[in-house]
Design a protein around this motif. Structure first.
Motif, PDB file in Angstrom:
ATOM      1  N   GLY A 241      -3.412  -1.263  -4.534  1.00  0.00           N
ATOM      2  CA  GLY A 241      -4.473  -1.916  -5.286  1.00  0.00           C
ATOM      3  C   GLY A 241      -5.440  -0.913  -5.910  1.00  0.00           C
ATOM      4  O   GLY A 241      -5.830  -1.053  -7.079  1.00  0.00           O
ATOM      5  N   VAL A 242      -5.821   0.104  -5.155  1.00  0.00           N
ATOM      6  CA  VAL A 242      -6.715   1.140  -5.691  1.00  0.00           C
ATOM      7  C   VAL A 242      -6.019   1.902  -6.809  1.00  0.00           C
ATOM      8  O   VAL A 242      -6.623   2.206  -7.843  1.00  0.00           O
ATOM      9  N   GLY A 243      -4.743   2.194  -6.649  1.00  0.00           N
ATOM     10  CA  GLY A 243      -3.993   2.905  -7.687  1.00  0.00           C
ATOM     11  C   GLY A 243      -3.875   2.106  -8.973  1.00  0.00           C
ATOM     12  O   GLY A 243      -4.033   2.641 -10.064  1.00  0.00           O
ATOM     13  N   LEU A 244      -3.610   0.813  -8.839  1.00  0.00           N
ATOM     14  CA  LEU A 244      -3.516  -0.039 -10.034  1.00  0.00           C
ATOM     15  C   LEU A 244      -4.864  -0.181 -10.729  1.00  0.00           C
ATOM     16  O   LEU A 244      -4.939  -0.188 -11.964  1.00  0.00           O
ATOM     17  N   THR A 245      -5.949  -0.269  -9.946  1.00  0.00           N
ATOM     18  CA  THR A 245      -7.287  -0.337 -10.534  1.00  0.00           C
ATOM     19  C   THR A 245      -7.615   0.952 -11.275  1.00  0.00           C
ATOM     20  O   THR A 245      -8.168   0.930 -12.384  1.00  0.00           O
ATOM     21  N   LEU A 246      -7.277   2.082 -10.682  1.00  0.00           N
ATOM     22  CA  LEU A 246      -7.509   3.371 -11.331  1.00  0.00           C
ATOM     23  C   LEU A 246      -6.684   3.493 -12.611  1.00  0.00           C
ATOM     24  O   LEU A 246      -7.186   3.969 -13.639  1.00  0.00           O
TER      25      LEU A 246
END
Length: 69
Positions: A19-24
């Motif tokens: 989730g953090v990677g996709l947001t970034l």
């Protein structure tokens, strides 16, 4: 070497990291898109000094006077 199942904590951590990677990645795509749009309209672009420069304002163009005969 025995095959073992991942602990539930690892599964939750992996999904949080995803989730953090996709947001970034979405944020990077947004900044890249805004940069491309700004560069395409580069003729009206001013620097970050926020000062008015009349030479790049298209509304401030003076008509060219024809030479007298």
């Amino acid at each position: 070497m025995a095959i073992h199942q991942d602990h539930e904590l690892h599964t939750r951590r992996w999904s949080r990291n995803l989730g953090v990677g996709l947001t970034l990645a979405a944020f990077i795509a947004l900044v890249f898109g805004l940069t491309v749009v700004k560069v395409q309209n580069g003729s009206l672009m001013q620097g970050a000094d926020h000062t008015y420069r009349s030479e790049i304002d298209p509304a401030n163009q003076m008509p060219v006077a024809e030479p007298e005969q």
